[in-house]
Design a protein around this motif. Structure first.
Motif, PDB file in Angstrom:
ATOM      1  N   MET A   1      21.136  20.303  -1.196  1.00  0.00           N
ATOM      2  CA  MET A   1      21.318  20.098   0.256  1.00  0.00           C
ATOM      3  C   MET A   1      19.972  19.767   0.888  1.00  0.00           C
ATOM      4  O   MET A   1      19.021  20.524   0.748  1.00  0.00           O
ATOM      5  CB  MET A   1      21.888  21.387   0.855  1.00  0.00           C
ATOM      6  N   ALA A   2      19.878  18.627   1.563  1.00  0.00           N
ATOM      7  CA  ALA A   2      18.644  18.282   2.261  1.00  0.00           C
ATOM      8  C   ALA A   2      18.969  17.952   3.708  1.00  0.00           C
ATOM      9  O   ALA A   2      18.967  16.795   4.110  1.00  0.00           O
ATOM     10  CB  ALA A   2      17.942  17.121   1.568  1.00  0.00           C
ATOM     11  N   LEU A   3      19.278  18.998   4.476  1.00  0.00           N
ATOM     12  CA  LEU A   3      19.603  18.837   5.895  1.00  0.00           C
ATOM     13  C   LEU A   3      18.332  18.549   6.686  1.00  0.00           C
ATOM     14  O   LEU A   3      17.320  19.217   6.497  1.00  0.00           O
ATOM     15  CB  LEU A   3      20.242  20.143   6.388  1.00  0.00           C
ATOM     16  N   ARG A   4      18.410  17.534   7.555  1.00  0.00           N
ATOM     17  CA  ARG A   4      17.265  17.248   8.447  1.00  0.00           C
ATOM     18  C   ARG A   4      17.718  17.392   9.882  1.00  0.00           C
ATOM     19  O   ARG A   4      18.491  16.568  10.379  1.00  0.00           O
ATOM     20  CB  ARG A   4      16.718  15.844   8.188  1.00  0.00           C
ATOM     21  N   LEU A   5      17.222  18.437  10.495  1.00  0.00           N
ATOM     22  CA  LEU A   5      17.718  18.818  11.823  1.00  0.00           C
ATOM     23  C   LEU A   5      16.571  19.029  12.807  1.00  0.00           C
ATOM     24  O   LEU A   5      15.516  19.541  12.439  1.00  0.00           O
ATOM     25  CB  LEU A   5      18.510  20.119  11.668  1.00  0.00           C
ATOM     26  N   VAL A   6      16.813  18.598  14.050  1.00  0.00           N
ATOM     27  CA  VAL A   6      15.902  18.943  15.144  1.00  0.00           C
ATOM     28  C   VAL A   6      16.637  19.913  16.045  1.00  0.00           C
ATOM     29  O   VAL A   6      17.796  19.675  16.394  1.00  0.00           O
ATOM     30  CB  VAL A   6      15.511  17.686  15.953  1.00  0.00           C
ATOM     31  N   ILE A   7      15.983  21.011  16.414  1.00  0.00           N
ATOM     32  CA  ILE A   7      16.597  21.933  17.363  1.00  0.00           C
ATOM     33  C   ILE A   7      15.811  21.891  18.674  1.00  0.00           C
ATOM     34  O   ILE A   7      14.601  22.078  18.693  1.00  0.00           O
ATOM     35  CB  ILE A   7      16.775  23.366  16.777  1.00  0.00           C
ATOM     36  N   LEU A   8      16.553  21.528  19.725  1.00  0.00           N
ATOM     37  CA  LEU A   8      15.963  21.420  21.058  1.00  0.00           C
ATOM     38  C   LEU A   8      16.461  22.587  21.910  1.00  0.00           C
ATOM     39  O   LEU A   8      17.443  23.240  21.555  1.00  0.00           O
ATOM     40  CB  LEU A   8      16.432  20.131  21.745  1.00  0.00           C
ATOM     41  N   GLY A   9      15.833  22.774  23.043  1.00  0.00           N
ATOM     42  CA  GLY A   9      16.287  23.826  23.952  1.00  0.00           C
ATOM     43  C   GLY A   9      15.102  24.396  24.687  1.00  0.00           C
ATOM     44  O   GLY A   9      13.966  24.325  24.198  1.00  0.00           O
ATOM     45  N   ARG A  10      15.393  24.958  25.856  1.00  0.00           N
ATOM     46  CA  ARG A  10      14.313  25.558  26.654  1.00  0.00           C
ATOM     47  C   ARG A  10      13.569  26.614  25.844  1.00  0.00           C
ATOM     48  O   ARG A  10      14.136  27.212  24.924  1.00  0.00           O
ATOM     49  CB  ARG A  10      14.895  26.278  27.870  1.00  0.00           C
ATOM     50  N   GLN A  11      12.356  26.900  26.275  1.00  0.00           N
ATOM     51  CA  GLN A  11      11.606  28.011  25.711  1.00  0.00           C
ATOM     52  C   GLN A  11      12.456  29.275  25.853  1.00  0.00           C
ATOM     53  O   GLN A  11      13.046  29.496  26.908  1.00  0.00           O
ATOM     54  CB  GLN A  11      10.287  28.196  26.475  1.00  0.00           C
ATOM     55  N   GLY A  12      12.534  30.044  24.785  1.00  0.00           N
ATOM     56  CA  GLY A  12      13.302  31.288  24.851  1.00  0.00           C
ATOM     57  C   GLY A  12      14.796  31.118  24.672  1.00  0.00           C
ATOM     58  O   GLY A  12      15.559  32.073  24.814  1.00  0.00           O
ATOM     59  N   SER A  13      15.222  29.907  24.308  1.00  0.00           N
ATOM     60  CA  SER A  13      16.680  29.686  24.178  1.00  0.00           C
ATOM     61  C   SER A  13      17.217  30.209  22.850  1.00  0.00           C
ATOM     62  O   SER A  13      18.433  30.241  22.651  1.00  0.00           O
ATOM     63  CB  SER A  13      17.013  28.203  24.344  1.00  0.00           C
ATOM     64  N   GLY A  14      16.313  30.574  21.931  1.00  0.00           N
ATOM     65  CA  GLY A  14      16.763  31.136  20.656  1.00  0.00           C
ATOM     66  C   GLY A  14      16.609  30.184  19.483  1.00  0.00           C
ATOM     67  O   GLY A  14      17.220  30.388  18.427  1.00  0.00           O
ATOM     68  N   LYS A  15      15.749  29.173  19.621  1.00  0.00           N
ATOM     69  CA  LYS A  15      15.569  28.201  18.534  1.00  0.00           C
ATOM     70  C   LYS A  15      15.031  28.879  17.275  1.00  0.00           C
ATOM     71  O   LYS A  15      15.559  28.696  16.187  1.00  0.00           O
ATOM     72  CB  LYS A  15      14.617  27.067  18.978  1.00  0.00           C
ATOM     73  N   GLY A  16      13.966  29.658  17.459  1.00  0.00           N
ATOM     74  CA  GLY A  16      13.365  30.342  16.305  1.00  0.00           C
ATOM     75  C   GLY A  16      14.337  31.328  15.680  1.00  0.00           C
ATOM     76  O   GLY A  16      14.432  31.434  14.447  1.00  0.00           O
ATOM     77  N   THR A  17      15.070  32.026  16.523  1.00  0.00           N
ATOM     78  CA  THR A  17      16.045  33.019  16.039  1.00  0.00           C
ATOM     79  C   THR A  17      17.113  32.342  15.187  1.00  0.00           C
ATOM     80  O   THR A  17      17.448  32.815  14.088  1.00  0.00           O
ATOM     81  CB  THR A  17      16.717  33.703  17.264  1.00  0.00           C
ATOM     82  N   LEU A  85      14.026  21.875   9.137  1.00  0.00           N
ATOM     83  CA  LEU A  85      14.514  22.327  10.441  1.00  0.00           C
ATOM     84  C   LEU A  85      13.327  22.218  11.387  1.00  0.00           C
ATOM     85  O   LEU A  85      12.397  23.024  11.301  1.00  0.00           O
ATOM     86  CB  LEU A  85      14.961  23.791  10.377  1.00  0.00           C
ATOM     87  N   LEU A  86      13.340  21.218  12.242  1.00  0.00           N
ATOM     88  CA  LEU A  86      12.211  21.007  13.156  1.00  0.00           C
ATOM     89  C   LEU A  86      12.444  21.767  14.450  1.00  0.00           C
ATOM     90  O   LEU A  86      13.417  21.509  15.164  1.00  0.00           O
ATOM     91  CB  LEU A  86      12.046  19.520  13.444  1.00  0.00           C
ATOM     92  N   ASP A  87      11.547  22.683  14.751  1.00  0.00           N
ATOM     93  CA  ASP A  87      11.687  23.594  15.893  1.00  0.00           C
ATOM     94  C   ASP A  87      10.424  23.489  16.754  1.00  0.00           C
ATOM     95  O   ASP A  87       9.342  23.846  16.309  1.00  0.00           O
ATOM     96  CB  ASP A  87      11.886  25.014  15.307  1.00  0.00           C
ATOM     97  N   GLY A  88      10.584  22.971  17.963  1.00  0.00           N
ATOM     98  CA  GLY A  88       9.413  22.831  18.855  1.00  0.00           C
ATOM     99  C   GLY A  88       8.771  21.461  18.762  1.00  0.00           C
ATOM    100  O   GLY A  88       7.785  21.202  19.451  1.00  0.00           O
ATOM    101  N   TYR A  89       9.299  20.598  17.947  1.00  0.00           N
ATOM    102  CA  TYR A  89       8.805  19.229  17.788  1.00  0.00           C
ATOM    103  C   TYR A  89       9.995  18.343  17.481  1.00  0.00           C
ATOM    104  O   TYR A  89      10.785  18.706  16.606  1.00  0.00           O
ATOM    105  CB  TYR A  89       7.800  19.150  16.649  1.00  0.00           C
ATOM    106  N   PRO A  90      10.191  17.239  18.134  1.00  0.00           N
ATOM    107  CA  PRO A  90       9.351  16.688  19.197  1.00  0.00           C
ATOM    108  C   PRO A  90       9.633  17.360  20.530  1.00  0.00           C
ATOM    109  O   PRO A  90      10.715  17.869  20.743  1.00  0.00           O
ATOM    110  CB  PRO A  90       9.793  15.218  19.245  1.00  0.00           C
ATOM    111  N   ARG A  91       8.616  17.344  21.415  1.00  0.00           N
ATOM    112  CA  ARG A  91       8.865  17.842  22.764  1.00  0.00           C
ATOM    113  C   ARG A  91       8.283  16.946  23.837  1.00  0.00           C
ATOM    114  O   ARG A  91       8.220  17.353  25.006  1.00  0.00           O
ATOM    115  CB  ARG A  91       8.468  19.299  22.935  1.00  0.00           C
TER     116      ARG A  91
END
Ligand code: AP5
Length: 191
Positions: A1-17, A85-91
């Protein structure tokens, strides 16, 4: 499995979680630019020192610095093999264009972008409760302003590329995770 995902959302929305759970479930490396910058700061590098000051103010590290850090990470063999899993980039729009260019050069396009939707009042409460170094009321305000001005336009950018899914980020972490997983699984199965 080679999933390539960007997770967007306001600061504190739970991206890291959510990324912590996604790593476990899908086995892809988590590339969090915030975590990378905080690690650089802890190592006491010149980059970390400069970035630390910027982060504490709630401002953004310059695009060219971020391009260098992320491009180097995306070229690593674990990303080629397992995805990312790209978290915080791009912004910023410039970061989105650069990401597209780099992934195209690597021949590994994105599968999906998820926007974790959580209102300002809720994210503010979450960040104040968390109390990270940059979770002061002033820095939170600046970060959220930057989000509206520079990052929110990316929702449209990913939409134009048919990559965007909006996921309600309110509710228990397990519930949010089930929603995120449903979107990813549908996308991977071509629905
Ligand atoms: P970064 O580390 O990316 O911070 P951020 O954008 O402020 O995002 P957070 O980490 O606060 O939010 P999150 O969505 O991951 O939420 P979390 O899961 O922690 O960036 C920090 C700084 O680095 C930036 O300000 C900038 O200076 C610099 N930087 C980074 N990337 C950059 C880039 N690309 N370009 C330029 N500069 C860059 O959750 C938050 C809290 O809520 C936690 O306490 C969590 O336990 C809780 N929580 C999570 N889910 C739930 C839930 N469902 N219900 C209730 N509480 C929840």
């Amino acid at each position: 499995m080679a999933l390539r995902l960007v997770i967007l959302g306001r600061q504190g929305s739970g991206k890291g979680t959510q990324c912590a759970r996604l790593v476990e479930h899908y086995g892809c490396p988590h590339v969090s630019t915030g975590d990378m910058l905080r690690a650089a700061r802890e190592n006491g590098s010149e980059l970390g020192r400069k970035a630390g000051e910027i982060m504490d103010r709630g401002d953004l590290v310059p695009d060219d610095v971020m391009h260098g850090i992320v491009t180097e990470r995306l070229q690593q063999p674990d990303v080629a093999e397992h995805g990312v899993l790209l978290d915080g980039y791009p912004r910023t729009p410039d970061q989105a264009d650069e990401l597209e260019r780099v992934l195209e050069a690597l021949g590994t396009p994105l599968d999906v972008a998820i926007n974790l939707d959580v209102p300002v009042a809720e994210v503010t409460e979450r960040m104040l409760a968390r109390g990270r170094e940059d979770d002061t009321p002033e820095a939170i305000g600046r970060r959220l302003d930057h989000y509206e001005a520079l990052t929110a336009p990316l929702i449209e950018w990913f939409g134009e590329r048919n990559l965007l899914h909006v996921v309600d980020g309110l509710g228990a972490e397990d519930e949010v995770f089930a929603r995120v997983r449903a979107v990813i699984d549908a996308r991977l199965s071509g629905q």
